[in-house]
Design a protein around this motif. Sequence first.
Motif, PDB file in Angstrom:
ATOM      1  N   CYS A 109       0.835  -1.194   0.000  1.00 31.88           N
ATOM      2  CA  CYS A 109       0.000   0.000   0.000  1.00 31.88           C
ATOM      3  C   CYS A 109       0.873   1.249   0.000  1.00 31.88           C
ATOM      4  O   CYS A 109       2.003   1.242   0.494  1.00 31.88           O
ATOM      5  CB  CYS A 109      -0.888   0.035   1.239  1.00 31.88           C
ATOM      6  SG  CYS A 109      -1.705  -1.515   1.616  1.00 31.88           S
ATOM      7  N   GLU A 110       0.306   2.310  -0.507  1.00 37.26           N
ATOM      8  CA  GLU A 110       0.954   3.610  -0.480  1.00 37.26           C
ATOM      9  C   GLU A 110      -0.080   4.627  -0.020  1.00 37.26           C
ATOM     10  O   GLU A 110      -1.119   4.793  -0.668  1.00 37.26           O
ATOM     11  CB  GLU A 110       1.481   3.954  -1.878  1.00 37.26           C
ATOM     12  CG  GLU A 110       2.475   5.089  -1.911  1.00 37.26           C
ATOM     13  CD  GLU A 110       3.135   5.202  -3.279  1.00 37.26           C
ATOM     14  OE1 GLU A 110       4.321   5.561  -3.316  1.00 37.26           O
ATOM     15  OE2 GLU A 110       2.467   4.937  -4.297  1.00 37.26           O
ATOM     16  N   ASP A 111       0.186   5.253   1.121  1.00 36.46           N
ATOM     17  CA  ASP A 111      -0.740   6.241   1.691  1.00 36.46           C
ATOM     18  C   ASP A 111      -2.162   5.695   1.812  1.00 36.46           C
ATOM     19  O   ASP A 111      -3.145   6.366   1.508  1.00 36.46           O
ATOM     20  CB  ASP A 111      -0.735   7.518   0.851  1.00 36.46           C
ATOM     21  CG  ASP A 111       0.620   8.199   0.842  1.00 36.46           C
ATOM     22  OD1 ASP A 111       1.376   8.026   1.822  1.00 36.46           O
ATOM     23  OD2 ASP A 111       0.929   8.900  -0.136  1.00 36.46           O
ATOM     24  N   GLY A 112      -2.268   4.441   2.258  1.00 38.62           N
ATOM     25  CA  GLY A 112      -3.569   3.843   2.522  1.00 38.62           C
ATOM     26  C   GLY A 112      -4.273   3.226   1.336  1.00 38.62           C
ATOM     27  O   GLY A 112      -5.348   2.645   1.495  1.00 38.62           O
ATOM     28  N   GLN A 113      -3.698   3.326   0.144  1.00 40.76           N
ATOM     29  CA  GLN A 113      -4.279   2.699  -1.043  1.00 40.76           C
ATOM     30  C   GLN A 113      -3.477   1.462  -1.426  1.00 40.76           C
ATOM     31  O   GLN A 113      -2.252   1.534  -1.556  1.00 40.76           O
ATOM     32  CB  GLN A 113      -4.285   3.658  -2.235  1.00 40.76           C
ATOM     33  CG  GLN A 113      -5.396   4.661  -2.233  1.00 40.76           C
ATOM     34  CD  GLN A 113      -5.554   5.317  -3.594  1.00 40.76           C
ATOM     35  OE1 GLN A 113      -4.605   5.444  -4.363  1.00 40.76           O
ATOM     36  NE2 GLN A 113      -6.754   5.739  -3.913  1.00 40.76           N
TER      37      GLN A 113
END
Length: 269
Positions: A109-113
């Motif tokens: 994930c990246e920043d919650g995505q």
Amino acid sequence: MRHATRLDTALEIAHDAGRMIREARSDQDFGQRYKGGQELVTDTDLAVDQRIAERLDSAYPGEARLTEELSPERDAVERRGPLWVIDPIDGTVNFAHGLAHVAVSIAWCEDGQVQLGVVHAPFLGETFSALRGEGAWRNGEPIHASRCDDLSRALVATGFPYRRESRPPLVRRLQAVLGECQDIRRNGAAALDLCDVACGRLDAYYESVSPWDFAAGVLIAREAGARTGHLYPPPGGIPSDLYGEHIVVASAALYRPLSDLLRRADERS
């Protein structure tokens, strides 16, 4: 493709973990204990989690991890930046009992995505993967979700928590679904249920699970054309992609009627 190199790394690590799982079962070499009094964990869960951690540290040093056994601090989902979300063995009870529905689940994930997901089933010879915005695959071939548009013909999967006291409201949901749908499946591995929705074997899935159970699988299902979401909005600060309560994943046409059915069942509780 963006993040393709990371996906290749995750695939390699998942297959390595799968080999460990197969060898442990072949050798009948897995101690068993219970955490929280009810949830089974084996020595293999811990060993696989450790191996994955070591390989990720080598490939991507310093990146945060949320894993079921070694790093289960759930507040990690609220942090920005990169995050690996890992279930070393999804379906531990199946693994311990010699059943085939067992998987390694790895998401990044990246920043919650969630940007990529890998679900590898070592006893079924299947590996599911997806890249955000790029599609989903089984053993390298594109997959597509069911196009079922009739609840009465829908095959729906779910599961139940280890805590027996939390099951009665879920039984009401189950009764509602059995009254409207073709049938229910309870396979014991959420990641694989989601992948079965992704490739059209199942028409829908609903459950409440931990982030490591579903993060990879929900991306795979979404990229294959399924609609994904929650019966009720996630609390503020928790990214939707990592909120595991009241998940619904279904063919595009079934998502709303199934969600409405489940909410009506909740109202009767």
